[in-house]
Design a protein around this motif. Structure first.
Motif, PDB file in Angstrom:
ATOM      1  N   ARG A  99      10.360  -4.422   5.038  1.00  0.00           N
ATOM      2  CA  ARG A  99       8.931  -4.138   5.188  1.00  0.00           C
ATOM      3  C   ARG A  99       8.190  -5.006   4.173  1.00  0.00           C
ATOM      4  NH1 ARG A  99       7.178   1.451   4.607  1.00  0.00           N
ATOM      5  NH2 ARG A  99       5.964   1.271   6.534  1.00  0.00           N
ATOM      6  N   ALA A 105      -0.175   2.136   0.690  1.00  0.00           N
ATOM      7  CA  ALA A 105      -0.588   1.913   2.076  1.00  0.00           C
ATOM      8  C   ALA A 105       0.611   1.589   2.959  1.00  0.00           C
ATOM      9  CB  ALA A 105      -1.613   0.771   2.130  1.00  0.00           C
ATOM     10  N   GLU A 129       2.852   4.806   3.422  1.00  0.00           N
ATOM     11  CA  GLU A 129       2.321   5.918   4.198  1.00  0.00           C
ATOM     12  C   GLU A 129       2.042   5.585   5.666  1.00  0.00           C
ATOM     13  OE1 GLU A 129      -1.064   7.622   2.286  1.00  0.00           O
ATOM     14  OE2 GLU A 129      -0.071   7.799   0.324  1.00  0.00           O
ATOM     15  N   ARG A 130       2.231   4.326   6.070  1.00  0.00           N
ATOM     16  CA  ARG A 130       1.937   3.979   7.459  1.00  0.00           C
ATOM     17  C   ARG A 130       3.227   3.715   8.238  1.00  0.00           C
ATOM     18  NH1 ARG A 130      -1.700  -1.279   6.915  1.00  0.00           N
ATOM     19  NH2 ARG A 130      -2.889   0.317   5.795  1.00  0.00           N
ATOM     20  N   PRO A 131       3.195   3.902   9.536  1.00  0.00           N
ATOM     21  CA  PRO A 131       4.417   3.719  10.323  1.00  0.00           C
ATOM     22  C   PRO A 131       4.819   2.262  10.505  1.00  0.00           C
ATOM     23  CG  PRO A 131       2.575   4.275  11.757  1.00  0.00           C
ATOM     24  CD  PRO A 131       2.076   4.424  10.346  1.00  0.00           C
ATOM     25  N   ALA A 156       1.633  -4.299   5.496  1.00  0.00           N
ATOM     26  CA  ALA A 156       0.345  -3.883   4.937  1.00  0.00           C
ATOM     27  C   ALA A 156      -0.368  -5.133   4.447  1.00  0.00           C
ATOM     28  CB  ALA A 156       0.538  -2.888   3.796  1.00  0.00           C
ATOM     29  N   GLU A 194     -11.772  -2.611  11.132  1.00  0.00           N
ATOM     30  CA  GLU A 194     -10.555  -1.952  10.666  1.00  0.00           C
ATOM     31  C   GLU A 194     -10.238  -2.262   9.195  1.00  0.00           C
ATOM     32  OE1 GLU A 194      -7.228  -2.551  13.244  1.00  0.00           O
ATOM     33  OE2 GLU A 194      -8.413  -2.272  15.075  1.00  0.00           O
ATOM     34  N   GLY A 252      -6.482  -1.352   7.937  1.00  0.00           N
ATOM     35  CA  GLY A 252      -5.886  -0.075   8.305  1.00  0.00           C
ATOM     36  C   GLY A 252      -6.352   1.046   7.391  1.00  0.00           C
ATOM     37  N   PRO A 253      -5.839   2.243   7.637  1.00  0.00           N
ATOM     38  CA  PRO A 253      -6.292   3.417   6.872  1.00  0.00           C
ATOM     39  C   PRO A 253      -5.975   3.302   5.388  1.00  0.00           C
ATOM     40  CG  PRO A 253      -4.374   3.961   8.233  1.00  0.00           C
ATOM     41  CD  PRO A 253      -4.799   2.588   8.639  1.00  0.00           C
ATOM     42  N   PRO A 298      -4.719   4.776   1.982  1.00  0.00           N
ATOM     43  CA  PRO A 298      -3.766   5.843   1.654  1.00  0.00           C
ATOM     44  C   PRO A 298      -4.438   6.983   0.913  1.00  0.00           C
ATOM     45  CG  PRO A 298      -3.447   3.955   0.207  1.00  0.00           C
ATOM     46  CD  PRO A 298      -4.402   3.518   1.280  1.00  0.00           C
TER      47      PRO A 298
END
Length: 328
Positions: A98, A136, A139-141, A145, A168, A187-188, A190
């Motif tokens: 990742r 971030a 916590e994301r699938p 990031a 976004e 993205g969101p 965290p």
């Protein structure tokens, strides 16, 4: 050191790289190089247009300024996750990878040892190592990031170029050893980045301050007993001990001159008094005016005064039946 040159910077780092053994680390490094190379090639960014710096668990690409920044961003947003997913599908669980990524821009220079240096590069490295970017990714699938610098967002992202979803990106402040760094996260955000109080949130209640009446505002708009007030036993403060009987209330007597309040004019002898309380006789104005009844010309009583007594004391008057002659 060479003169600084302007470059678009792409930084890519492997999550939890140090948790792997030596064999796994070597394999992950080869995977990282393959993923970055294929991403750049699919974006049409030739190898001659980029310089690379190896950081062990991360790689830095310095891309020629002739390559449009939107082209770099689109490749990181869409192509990099696709290439990483294809590699992870064929790898064992121990070799899954990742990535944290940063896109920034600025000036860098090559020193005499062949190392790239520059404050803009330092800034990008701080973004890559920030705890919020790590959170971030955790916590994301997804497996990637992305964070962009303030300058990249202001110059490229916010304009909504094709393939760059400006809506976004979320503004964040990343903590670093050099202080807070503004950036934009794709993205969101965290949960750890939302711990700060929202704007307008109530802070700690201020300590009540007694007003002129000696009372403090209560929690519900009422009052809380001060030094001279009542109230419940749980909120009242102990009253001070009664003043000694010999104390007299303060008085102000004008015996002459032209005192004025508001115009700041006070004539006659003036003496400064500090402390907020004056006991005894206070004479404002000319001391040479006519004395009050029962007072000496300097304004003082000839004997011991009693509270609020302006007339001469009994000792200064003739005692009935004795034939006394008056003041002695």
């Amino acid at each position: 050191m060479n003169d600084p040159v302007n470059r678009t910077m792409l930084l890519v780092d492997i999550e939890k790289f140090s948790d792997r053994d030596d064999v796994e680390q070597a394999f992950l490094r080869r995977m990282l190089y393959d993923v970055v190379d294929r991403t750049m090639e699919r974006a049409g960014i030739d190898e001659t247009l980029r310089l690379r710096a190896d950081q062990g668990d991360s790689v830095m690409e310095f891309i020629d300024p002739n390559v449009p920044v939107p082209q770099v961003l689109r490749s990181v947003i869409s192509e990099l996750p696709a290439q990483l997913k294809a590699v992870n599908r064929m790898a064992s669980s121990a070799a899954q990878m990742r990535l944290r990524t940063v896109v920034a821009s600025g000036f860098i220079a090559l020193d005499e040892r062949g190392i790239w240096v520059g404050s803009d590069l330092n800034h990008a490295c701080r973004l890559l190592d920030a705890d919020l970017l790590r959170a971030a990714l955790r916590e994301r699938p997804g497996d990637v990031a992305l964070c962009v610098s303030q300058s990249v967002h202001a110059g490229i992202v916010r304009h909504g170029h094709l393939g760059i979803p400006a809506e976004e990106f979320h503004e964040v402040t990343l903590a670093s050893k050099n202080g807070p760094l503004p950036a934009w996260l794709l993205g969101p955000v965290p949960a750890s980045g939302q711990a700060a109080a929202a704007p307008g949130a109530a802070g700690p209640a201020p300590t009540p301050v007694p007003d002129a009446s000696g009372e403090r505002p209560g929690p519900a708009g009422g009052t809380e007993a001060g030094p001279s007030g009542g109230g419940s036993a749980s909120t009242s403060t102990p009253a001070p001990a009664p003043a000694p009987a010999t104390q007299r209330p303060a008085g102000i007597h004008f015996t002459g001159g032209a005192p004025a309040f508001g115009g700041s004019l006070v004539m006659g002898n003036q003496h400064g008094v500090s402390g907020g309380r004056v006991d005894g006789d206070v004479v404002m104005g000319s001391v040479g005016g006519p004395p009050r009844p029962g007072r000496t010309p300097d304004g003082h009583a000839p004997g011991v005064d009693t509270p609020d007594q302006d007339a001469p004391s009994p000792d200064d008057r003739q005692t009935p039946g004795t034939g006394g002659a008056g003041p002695r």
